[in-house]
Design a protein around this motif. Structure first.
Motif, PDB file in Angstrom:
ATOM      1  N   GLY A 156      -6.498  -1.892   1.041  1.00 51.59           N
ATOM      2  CA  GLY A 156      -6.253  -0.946   2.347  1.00 51.59           C
ATOM      3  C   GLY A 156      -7.246   0.177   2.189  1.00 51.59           C
ATOM      4  O   GLY A 156      -7.714   0.585   1.422  1.00 51.59           O
ATOM      5  N   MET A 216      -2.281   7.139   2.733  1.00 49.43           N
ATOM      6  CA  MET A 216      -3.440   6.512   2.180  1.00 49.43           C
ATOM      7  C   MET A 216      -4.356   7.558   2.113  1.00 49.43           C
ATOM      8  O   MET A 216      -4.466   8.423   2.861  1.00 49.43           O
ATOM      9  N   GLU A 245      -4.883  -3.155   6.613  1.00 48.95           N
ATOM     10  CA  GLU A 245      -4.497  -3.691   5.308  1.00 48.95           C
ATOM     11  C   GLU A 245      -5.117  -5.266   5.504  1.00 48.95           C
ATOM     12  O   GLU A 245      -4.821  -5.887   6.316  1.00 48.95           O
ATOM     13  N   LEU A 302       0.796  -1.238  -0.003  1.00 52.65           N
ATOM     14  CA  LEU A 302      -0.129  -0.049   0.117  1.00 52.65           C
ATOM     15  C   LEU A 302       0.750   1.207   0.076  1.00 52.65           C
ATOM     16  O   LEU A 302       1.979   1.165   0.488  1.00 52.65           O
TER      17      LEU A 302
END
Length: 114
Positions: A54, A36, A66, A32
């Motif tokens: 994720g 984010m 995740e 990931l």
């Protein structure tokens, strides 16, 4: 300060139903991204293989969740995307430590388990 933080988290949870559904973003690689997105679900693909999904915890605690989607993983999750591009996850997500959130993601919307 803690009281303000708790208030803001509760406010975000109440506003959830008025916000647009979450969307799926595909990134290349088996991990990931370090940063984010706030409301999107991220799918990491390495070549043609889906690796993990994720998202930021919807409770507002800031934790990155995740979830492995590769066949070999245990536990593992399945995801689907509807015609509008809204993702769903199966089974539910249940964090056993930290904020202890428990929810379903269905058609881009969080549905809390009580």
């Amino acid at each position: 300060m803690k009281l303000l933080s708790t208030y803001l988290r509760k406010l975000v949870l109440k506003l959830e139903r008025f916000l647009p559904p979450r969307r799926l973003i595909v990134v290349k690689g088996d991990a990931l991204p370090a940063k984010m997105p706030m409301r999107s679900i991220v799918l990491a693909q390495d070549g043609r293989e889906d690796w993990c999904v994720g998202l930021q915890c919807p409770c507002g605690c800031g934790r990155t969740i995740e979830l492995l989607v590769i066949e070999e993983a245990h536990p593992r999750w399945d995801y689907s995307v509807d015609a509008k591009g809204s993702p769903s996850l199966h089974p539910s997500v249940w964090l056993t430590n930290g904020c202890r959130s428990h929810f379903w993601l269905k058609n881009g919307r969080i549905h809390w388990c009580h």
